[in-house]
Scaffold this motif. Structure first.
Motif, PDB file in Angstrom:
ATOM      1  N   ASP A  94       0.843  -1.187   0.000  1.00  0.00           N
ATOM      2  CA  ASP A  94       0.000   0.000   0.000  1.00  0.00           C
ATOM      3  C   ASP A  94       0.882   1.241   0.000  1.00  0.00           C
ATOM      4  N   VAL A  95       0.852   1.992  -1.100  1.00  0.00           N
ATOM      5  CA  VAL A  95       1.559   3.271  -1.174  1.00  0.00           C
ATOM      6  C   VAL A  95       0.668   4.349  -0.569  1.00  0.00           C
ATOM      7  N   GLN A  96       1.251   5.230   0.199  1.00  0.00           N
ATOM      8  CA  GLN A  96       0.527   6.342   0.809  1.00  0.00           C
ATOM      9  C   GLN A  96      -0.253   7.106  -0.253  1.00  0.00           C
ATOM     10  N   GLY A  97      -1.527   7.356   0.021  1.00  0.00           N
ATOM     11  CA  GLY A  97      -2.356   8.130  -0.892  1.00  0.00           C
ATOM     12  C   GLY A  97      -3.207   7.246  -1.779  1.00  0.00           C
ATOM     13  N   HIS A  98      -4.196   7.857  -2.444  1.00  0.00           N
ATOM     14  CA  HIS A  98      -5.030   7.138  -3.405  1.00  0.00           C
ATOM     15  C   HIS A  98      -5.356   8.074  -4.563  1.00  0.00           C
ATOM     16  N   ASP A  99      -4.295   8.380  -5.312  1.00  0.00           N
ATOM     17  CA  ASP A  99      -4.437   9.237  -6.477  1.00  0.00           C
ATOM     18  C   ASP A  99      -3.487   8.743  -7.564  1.00  0.00           C
ATOM     19  N   VAL A 100      -3.424   9.469  -8.666  1.00  0.00           N
ATOM     20  CA  VAL A 100      -2.593   9.031  -9.776  1.00  0.00           C
ATOM     21  C   VAL A 100      -1.116   8.984  -9.384  1.00  0.00           C
ATOM     22  N   GLU A 101      -0.685   9.932  -8.554  1.00  0.00           N
ATOM     23  CA  GLU A 101       0.709   9.932  -8.109  1.00  0.00           C
ATOM     24  C   GLU A 101       1.033   8.663  -7.328  1.00  0.00           C
ATOM     25  N   ALA A 102       0.122   8.263  -6.434  1.00  0.00           N
ATOM     26  CA  ALA A 102       0.329   7.039  -5.666  1.00  0.00           C
ATOM     27  C   ALA A 102       0.349   5.821  -6.583  1.00  0.00           C
ATOM     28  N   ALA A 103      -0.532   5.802  -7.580  1.00  0.00           N
ATOM     29  CA  ALA A 103      -0.582   4.681  -8.507  1.00  0.00           C
ATOM     30  C   ALA A 103       0.705   4.579  -9.319  1.00  0.00           C
ATOM     31  N   ALA A 104       1.214   5.713  -9.789  1.00  0.00           N
ATOM     32  CA  ALA A 104       2.458   5.695 -10.556  1.00  0.00           C
ATOM     33  C   ALA A 104       3.628   5.249  -9.698  1.00  0.00           C
ATOM     34  N   PHE A 105       3.661   5.714  -8.459  1.00  0.00           N
ATOM     35  CA  PHE A 105       4.710   5.318  -7.528  1.00  0.00           C
ATOM     36  C   PHE A 105       4.631   3.819  -7.249  1.00  0.00           C
ATOM     37  N   MET A 106       3.398   3.311  -7.115  1.00  0.00           N
ATOM     38  CA  MET A 106       3.197   1.880  -6.920  1.00  0.00           C
ATOM     39  C   MET A 106       3.755   1.086  -8.090  1.00  0.00           C
ATOM     40  N   GLY A 107       3.536   1.573  -9.318  1.00  0.00           N
ATOM     41  CA  GLY A 107       4.074   0.882 -10.488  1.00  0.00           C
ATOM     42  C   GLY A 107       5.590   0.816 -10.456  1.00  0.00           C
ATOM     43  N   GLN A 108       6.240   1.906 -10.045  1.00  0.00           N
ATOM     44  CA  GLN A 108       7.694   1.908  -9.930  1.00  0.00           C
ATOM     45  C   GLN A 108       8.165   0.899  -8.880  1.00  0.00           C
ATOM     46  N   LEU A 109       7.458   0.849  -7.769  1.00  0.00           N
ATOM     47  CA  LEU A 109       7.852  -0.058  -6.689  1.00  0.00           C
ATOM     48  C   LEU A 109       7.696  -1.515  -7.108  1.00  0.00           C
ATOM     49  N   ARG A 110       6.607  -1.829  -7.789  1.00  0.00           N
ATOM     50  CA  ARG A 110       6.404  -3.206  -8.264  1.00  0.00           C
ATOM     51  C   ARG A 110       7.542  -3.639  -9.181  1.00  0.00           C
ATOM     52  N   VAL A 111       7.909  -2.780 -10.105  1.00  0.00           N
ATOM     53  CA  VAL A 111       9.012  -3.102 -11.022  1.00  0.00           C
ATOM     54  C   VAL A 111      10.313  -3.248 -10.247  1.00  0.00           C
ATOM     55  N   GLY A 112      10.520  -2.371  -9.269  1.00  0.00           N
ATOM     56  CA  GLY A 112      11.736  -2.449  -8.472  1.00  0.00           C
ATOM     57  C   GLY A 112      11.829  -3.741  -7.681  1.00  0.00           C
ATOM     58  N   LEU A 113      10.726  -4.166  -7.088  1.00  0.00           N
ATOM     59  CA  LEU A 113      10.716  -5.420  -6.326  1.00  0.00           C
ATOM     60  C   LEU A 113      11.019  -6.615  -7.232  1.00  0.00           C
ATOM     61  N   ARG A 114      10.447  -6.615  -8.418  1.00  0.00           N
ATOM     62  CA  ARG A 114      10.721  -7.712  -9.349  1.00  0.00           C
ATOM     63  C   ARG A 114      12.200  -7.747  -9.737  1.00  0.00           C
ATOM     64  N   ALA A 115      12.761  -6.582  -9.985  1.00  0.00           N
ATOM     65  CA  ALA A 115      14.168  -6.533 -10.395  1.00  0.00           C
ATOM     66  C   ALA A 115      15.079  -7.011  -9.279  1.00  0.00           C
ATOM     67  N   VAL A 116      14.842  -6.532  -8.058  1.00  0.00           N
ATOM     68  CA  VAL A 116      15.693  -6.906  -6.927  1.00  0.00           C
ATOM     69  C   VAL A 116      15.570  -8.394  -6.621  1.00  0.00           C
ATOM     70  N   ALA A 117      14.356  -8.951  -6.710  1.00  0.00           N
ATOM     71  CA  ALA A 117      14.131 -10.355  -6.356  1.00  0.00           C
ATOM     72  C   ALA A 117      14.862 -11.315  -7.279  1.00  0.00           C
ATOM     73  N   SER A 118      15.276 -10.846  -8.446  1.00  0.00           N
ATOM     74  CA  SER A 118      16.013 -11.707  -9.372  1.00  0.00           C
ATOM     75  C   SER A 118      17.448 -11.950  -8.917  1.00  0.00           C
ATOM     76  N   PHE A 119      17.908 -11.164  -7.926  1.00  0.00           N
ATOM     77  CA  PHE A 119      19.308 -11.248  -7.514  1.00  0.00           C
ATOM     78  C   PHE A 119      19.508 -11.782  -6.105  1.00  0.00           C
ATOM     79  N   THR A 120      18.430 -12.045  -5.377  1.00  0.00           N
ATOM     80  CA  THR A 120      18.569 -12.567  -4.022  1.00  0.00           C
ATOM     81  C   THR A 120      17.378 -13.449  -3.686  1.00  0.00           C
ATOM     82  N   ASP A 121      17.630 -14.490  -2.880  1.00  0.00           N
ATOM     83  CA  ASP A 121      16.538 -15.372  -2.471  1.00  0.00           C
ATOM     84  C   ASP A 121      16.032 -15.034  -1.070  1.00  0.00           C
ATOM     85  N   ASP A 122      16.448 -13.904  -0.514  1.00  0.00           N
ATOM     86  CA  ASP A 122      16.057 -13.486   0.826  1.00  0.00           C
ATOM     87  C   ASP A 122      15.029 -12.357   0.729  1.00  0.00           C
ATOM     88  N   PRO A 123      13.758 -12.603   1.089  1.00  0.00           N
ATOM     89  CA  PRO A 123      12.745 -11.539   1.030  1.00  0.00           C
ATOM     90  C   PRO A 123      13.113 -10.312   1.855  1.00  0.00           C
TER      91      PRO A 123
END
Length: 278
Positions: A94-123
């Motif tokens: 849950d990103v703070q807020g419920h507007d387009v800015e929060a949604a865009a930030f959420m998209g960046q975070l999702r991509v970032g989590l996917r990228a980082v998870a490819s390099f480590t097996d530790d959540p």
């Protein structure tokens, strides 16, 4: 100078003209609102995964409910994807807020989590690096998140939390509880160098492991503890119904709590039938 009102009574033509003008305004506003809703829904569909990964012995489902005021798009999300070593990764947050800015930030975070998870097996390490990423963006937003790794062979779960509400679990024989694994850490994007210790458990045998955002369990008349207890009741009662119905019923708890923010639910179900067929 004040304008004098006409003393002439309004004719039928005058009334029809005024009614037509008001009707046109209402229709214009309705069309604008519908266009905004459709735009928000399209944006949200593009930001959330179209399908979730599954494997023999595991069934998954998710639901998203938009905010009940403002633009119908926000920062709550769920995600699931296959890792290079064959394990599955799932996240909810849950990103703070419920507007387009929060949604865009959420998209960046999702991509970032996917990228980082490819390099480590530790959540926990995934969340630590994601925290560093968010701080580097200087976005002045923060996010809560649960990130977990699922091992298809053993059905082991390794879970790390960043300020996020815990999951709920239940089994077909009537057992259930709140999964308070580990202490977790602060939400992402607040403090540099924050640690996110991971904890292990197994997917409940013949049961379900259900993750939610606070939009489901917290509201003006409900504490997080009360909301989680209600989710636990729903999951325990419907654990045999499968992930799709579970997700659909759990998201309705948000209506009970009176929360007006957006909300998300992610369900992982143990599938013993698939195990027996293997």
């Amino acid at each position: 100078m004040a304008r004098r009102r006409s003393s002439r009574p309004a004719s039928a033509d005058d009334l029809l003209t005024e009614l037509g003008r008001l009707t046109a305004q209402v229709l214009e506003r309705a069309e604008l609102q519908q266009a905004r809703v459709e735009l928000a829904e399209a944006l949200q569909r593009d930001l959330l995964p179209a399908v979730l990964p599954a494997c023999p012995g595991l069934r998954t489902a998710a639901r998203y409910a938009p905010a009940r005021h403002g633009l119908a798009v926000g920062g709550d999300w769920y995600d699931g994807f296959r890792l290079p070593d064959g394990a599955l990764a799932f996240s909810i947050g849950d990103v703070q807020g419920h507007d387009v800015e929060a949604a865009a930030f959420m998209g960046q975070l999702r991509v970032g989590l996917r990228a980082v998870a490819s390099f480590t097996d530790d959540p926990g390490e995934v969340l630590r690096r994601a925290n560093d990423l968010l701080l580097s963006l200087d976005a002045e937003l923060f996010a809560t998140c649960t990130f977990l790794r699922f091992e298809p062979g053993t059905k082991a779960l390794t879970v790390a939390r960043a300020g996020h509400v815990p999951a709920v679990w239940a089994t077909a024989d009537g057992r259930s509880g709140i999964a308070w694994e580990g202490e977790g850490g602060l939400p992402l994007g607040i403090l540099p160098g924050e640690e996110y210790p991971a904890a292990g458990r197994r997917l409940p045998e013949d049961g379900a492991y259900v993750l939610v955002t606070d939009g489901v369990v917290e509201g003006p008349t409900f504490s997080v503890e009360d909301g989680l207890a209600e989710v636990e009741r729903v999951v325990r009662a419907l654990v045999r119904s499968g992930p799709e119905q579970l997700a659909a019923e759990v998201i309705k708890v948000a209506e009970l709590t009176g929360h007006t923010d957006d909300a998300a639910v992610l369900v992982l179900c143990d599938d013993l039938t698939a195990d027996r067929e293997r």
